[in-house]
Design a protein around this motif. Structure first.
Motif, PDB file in Angstrom:
ATOM      1  N   LYS A   1      67.636  17.166  21.773  1.00  0.00           N
ATOM      2  CA  LYS A   1      66.348  17.571  21.190  1.00  0.00           C
ATOM      3  C   LYS A   1      65.160  16.926  21.899  1.00  0.00           C
ATOM      4  O   LYS A   1      64.186  17.599  22.207  1.00  0.00           O
ATOM      5  CB  LYS A   1      66.294  17.199  19.705  1.00  0.00           C
ATOM      6  CG  LYS A   1      66.607  18.314  18.780  1.00  0.00           C
ATOM      7  CD  LYS A   1      66.361  17.837  17.360  1.00  0.00           C
ATOM      8  CE  LYS A   1      66.875  18.852  16.369  1.00  0.00           C
ATOM      9  NZ  LYS A   1      66.712  18.380  14.999  1.00  0.00           N
ATOM     10  N   ASP A   2      65.243  15.626  22.108  1.00  0.00           N
ATOM     11  CA  ASP A   2      64.110  14.915  22.692  1.00  0.00           C
ATOM     12  C   ASP A   2      64.224  14.778  24.217  1.00  0.00           C
ATOM     13  O   ASP A   2      63.403  14.118  24.849  1.00  0.00           O
ATOM     14  CB  ASP A   2      63.948  13.538  22.051  1.00  0.00           C
ATOM     15  CG  ASP A   2      65.149  12.624  22.254  1.00  0.00           C
ATOM     16  OD1 ASP A   2      66.127  13.060  22.902  1.00  0.00           O
ATOM     17  OD2 ASP A   2      65.107  11.484  21.763  1.00  0.00           O
ATOM     18  N   GLY A   3      65.246  15.387  24.798  1.00  0.00           N
ATOM     19  CA  GLY A   3      65.394  15.354  26.247  1.00  0.00           C
ATOM     20  C   GLY A   3      65.955  14.050  26.785  1.00  0.00           C
ATOM     21  O   GLY A   3      66.012  13.851  27.998  1.00  0.00           O
ATOM     22  N   HIS A   4      66.386  13.150  25.886  1.00  0.00           N
ATOM     23  CA  HIS A   4      66.940  11.862  26.312  1.00  0.00           C
ATOM     24  C   HIS A   4      68.182  11.567  25.478  1.00  0.00           C
ATOM     25  O   HIS A   4      68.124  11.584  24.257  1.00  0.00           O
ATOM     26  CB  HIS A   4      65.905  10.746  26.110  1.00  0.00           C
ATOM     27  CG  HIS A   4      66.453   9.381  26.384  1.00  0.00           C
ATOM     28  ND1 HIS A   4      66.760   8.946  27.661  1.00  0.00           N
ATOM     29  CD2 HIS A   4      66.762   8.364  25.554  1.00  0.00           C
ATOM     30  CE1 HIS A   4      67.232   7.719  27.580  1.00  0.00           C
ATOM     31  NE2 HIS A   4      67.245   7.341  26.315  1.00  0.00           N
ATOM     32  N   VAL A   5      69.290  11.302  26.157  1.00  0.00           N
ATOM     33  CA  VAL A   5      70.532  10.974  25.460  1.00  0.00           C
ATOM     34  C   VAL A   5      70.683   9.449  25.468  1.00  0.00           C
ATOM     35  O   VAL A   5      70.986   8.854  26.493  1.00  0.00           O
ATOM     36  CB  VAL A   5      71.752  11.653  26.131  1.00  0.00           C
ATOM     37  CG1 VAL A   5      73.030  11.297  25.400  1.00  0.00           C
ATOM     38  CG2 VAL A   5      71.560  13.158  26.196  1.00  0.00           C
ATOM     39  N   CYS A   6      70.433   8.829  24.314  1.00  0.00           N
ATOM     40  CA  CYS A   6      70.501   7.373  24.201  1.00  0.00           C
ATOM     41  C   CYS A   6      71.937   6.928  23.900  1.00  0.00           C
ATOM     42  O   CYS A   6      72.834   7.750  23.703  1.00  0.00           O
ATOM     43  CB  CYS A   6      69.552   6.882  23.109  1.00  0.00           C
ATOM     44  SG  CYS A   6      70.020   7.420  21.443  1.00  0.00           S
TER      45      CYS A   6
END
Length: 140
Positions: free
Chosen positions: A107-112
């Motif tokens: 969703k936010d373009g970053h996979v934490c």
């Protein structure tokens, strides 16, 4: 290596060597000679080791070998089979949960790290349900 060879010999001697040799299709004396770690003229082959493990169920040689390389040998227990329809529903649900986890992570373009952990957990759930499905198919 010495412990492994000793474990092979113990597996042969501790499991009725004459009967074991017959099951393996090798001469009794030959099996004892090959299993003797002090006999440099004869050695066990991989096929012999497989036969010993298969026909005796004595996993000491395999446990010792794994230990010498820093591994633990743990028996795998098969999951309990389910009715095929129920098993398929479980697999489908877990795939859906994985799909949702991946979409949420992106969703936010970053996979934490938390997202990665969640995705990996869902992959593990899929593996578990596929193992149940496999057992369910075998039992059907």
């Amino acid at each position: 290596m010495e412990d492994f060879l000793d474990a092979c010999q113990a597996a042969v001697k501790g499991n009725e060597p004459k009967s074991l040799a017959a099951k393996m299709g090798v001469p009794h004396v030959g099996l004892l000679q090959r299993a003797n770690p002090d006999n440099e003229a004869h050695h066990l082959t991989v096929e012999h080791l497989f036969g010993i493990l298969l026909h005796t169920g004595d996993m000491r040689p395999l446990i010792t070998l794994a230990g010498e390389f820093g591994f633990d040998l743990v028996a795998k227990t098969a999951p309990k089979p389910q009715e095929l329809t129920k098993s398929m529903i479980s697999v489908s649900k877990e795939f859906a949960d994985l799909t949702i986890a991946v979409h949420e992570a992106l969703k936010d373009g970053h996979v934490c790290q938390f997202d990665k952990s969640t995705i990996r957990r869902e992959i593990g759930h899929i593996r578990e349900t596929l193992d149940v499905m496999d057992e369910s198919v075998k039992a059907a």
